[in-house]
Design an enzyme around this catalytic site. Structure first.
Site, PDB file in Angstrom:
ATOM      1  N   GLY A  62       4.147   6.232  -0.231  1.00 24.93           N
ATOM      2  CA  GLY A  62       3.546   5.722   0.165  1.00 24.93           C
ATOM      3  C   GLY A  62       2.101   5.280   0.418  1.00 24.93           C
ATOM      4  O   GLY A  62       1.839   4.239   0.610  1.00 24.93           O
ATOM      5  N   ASP A  63       1.482   6.107   0.036  1.00 18.79           N
ATOM      6  CA  ASP A  63       0.118   6.354  -0.767  1.00 18.79           C
ATOM      7  C   ASP A  63      -0.615   5.472  -1.878  1.00 18.79           C
ATOM      8  O   ASP A  63      -0.945   4.235  -1.525  1.00 18.79           O
ATOM      9  CB  ASP A  63      -0.318   7.626  -1.553  1.00 18.79           C
ATOM     10  CG  ASP A  63       0.352   8.822  -0.693  1.00 18.79           C
ATOM     11  OD1 ASP A  63       0.024   8.806   0.571  1.00 18.79           O
ATOM     12  OD2 ASP A  63       0.963   9.019  -1.429  1.00 18.79           O
TER      13      ASP A  63
END
Length: 301
Positions: A251-252
């Site tokens: 997600g980062d």
């Protein structure tokens, strides 16, 4: 300039087992690795891979904090961490076996004085700078910490990205963050629903947009992603094919890819593609994505 904030960075000790973890018994590593982690740190790392320098802000403590800071510097990342006096920077144990198991450390105690030092560093941000706030807030800080930061910076023209869950995310919407990135499960939790269709996801994303979010990026793991941009357009993309090896940092990486895409092309479709390629490349890798992996997946989107 791009700034990231990681309140509780860590050194991740990643161990890999052949087969399943056996509780109550001795487990022998098949492989092991150390990774410098924390959601904002991950974003800085992938942005560096994509050609964009950042300044990583946050808090470190003790000899582990010193090691984390030196390790990131050796990787070419710029940091401006605040050294706190009580506690120790975390070591998180990530066990990769038949199932993933994590044991996360507590981290140092961040005081009001430490937070004042952070605000001093935030004062250096100028109009059109980007600030990325990622992850949870340590228990030693109040739950409205993101809200207070955005209130402090309100009106300065800083583009703020927030990747957080539930109230941490919802309570900052009134300050019109440039980008928010819940996944579909987190989005459903906000509204007390299980979201099953694109229509249901879009309806909830629109509600967050009405509350103040400018660009709403919804990640959906193997189902790809959906973006509602601030011009009112909807964008949908599938997920590249590949074997998921590592869920940490995906997600980062998507946040980093999206921000890089907008800075490169100022085009929402391209930013969504680069974000999806970056997130998928990390998911298909042992660690964070490499430039070659991202470029290869980008060609398939």
């Amino acid at each position: 300039m791009i700034y990231t904030v990681t309140f509780n960075p860590a050194i991740d000790y990643v161990v890999r087992l052949d087969g399943s973890l056996k509780p109550g018994a001795i487990n022998r590593n098949a492989a092991e690795d150390f990774q410098f982690g924390g959601k904002g740190v991950n974003v800085s790392n992938v942005l560096k891979t994509l050609g964009f320098d950042t300044i990583a802000l946050g808090f470190v403590a003790g000899f582990i904090g010193d090691g984390l800071e030196k390790g990131l510097a050796d990787m070419g990342l710029k940091t401006d961490f605040i050294h706190v006096q009580e506690g120790m920077t975390r070591i998180n144990v990530k066990v990769k076996a038949a199932e993933e198991t994590e044991i996360n450390g507590i981290g140092p105690v961040i005081t009001e004085s430490d937070m004042r030092e952070l605000y001093k560093k935030l004062d250096q941000l100028n109009q059109e700078d980007i600030l990325i706030l990622s992850g949870s807030i340590p228990k030693c800080l109040p739950g409205d910490t993101y809200e207070k930061i955005m209130q402090y910076l309100d009106g300065r023209g800083i583009r703020i990205v927030v990747d957080a869950e539930k109230d941490l995310l919802v309570n900052v919407l009134k300050y019109k963050p440039y980008l928010i990135k819940p996944n579909n499960h987190e989005l459903g939790d906000i509204f007390g629903k299980i979201l099953k269709t694109d229509e249901e996801i879009t309806e909830c994303a629109l509600e967050l947009q009405k509350r103040g979010g400018r660009n709403i990026l919804i990640s959906m793991a193997g189902d790809g992603a959906l973006l509602l941009d601030e011009t009112g357009q909807s964008h949908r993309i599938g997920c590249p094919k590949g074997k998921v090896i590592n869920s940490v940092g995906a997600g980062d990486s998507m946040v980093a890819g999206f921000v890089a895409g907008m800075l490169k092309e100022n085009d929402y479709d391209y930013a969504l593609k680069l974000g999806t390629a970056s997130g998928s490349a990390t998911a298909f890798s042992i660690g964070l994505a490499s430039k070659a992996q991202i470029d290869e997946l980008l060609k398939t989107l």
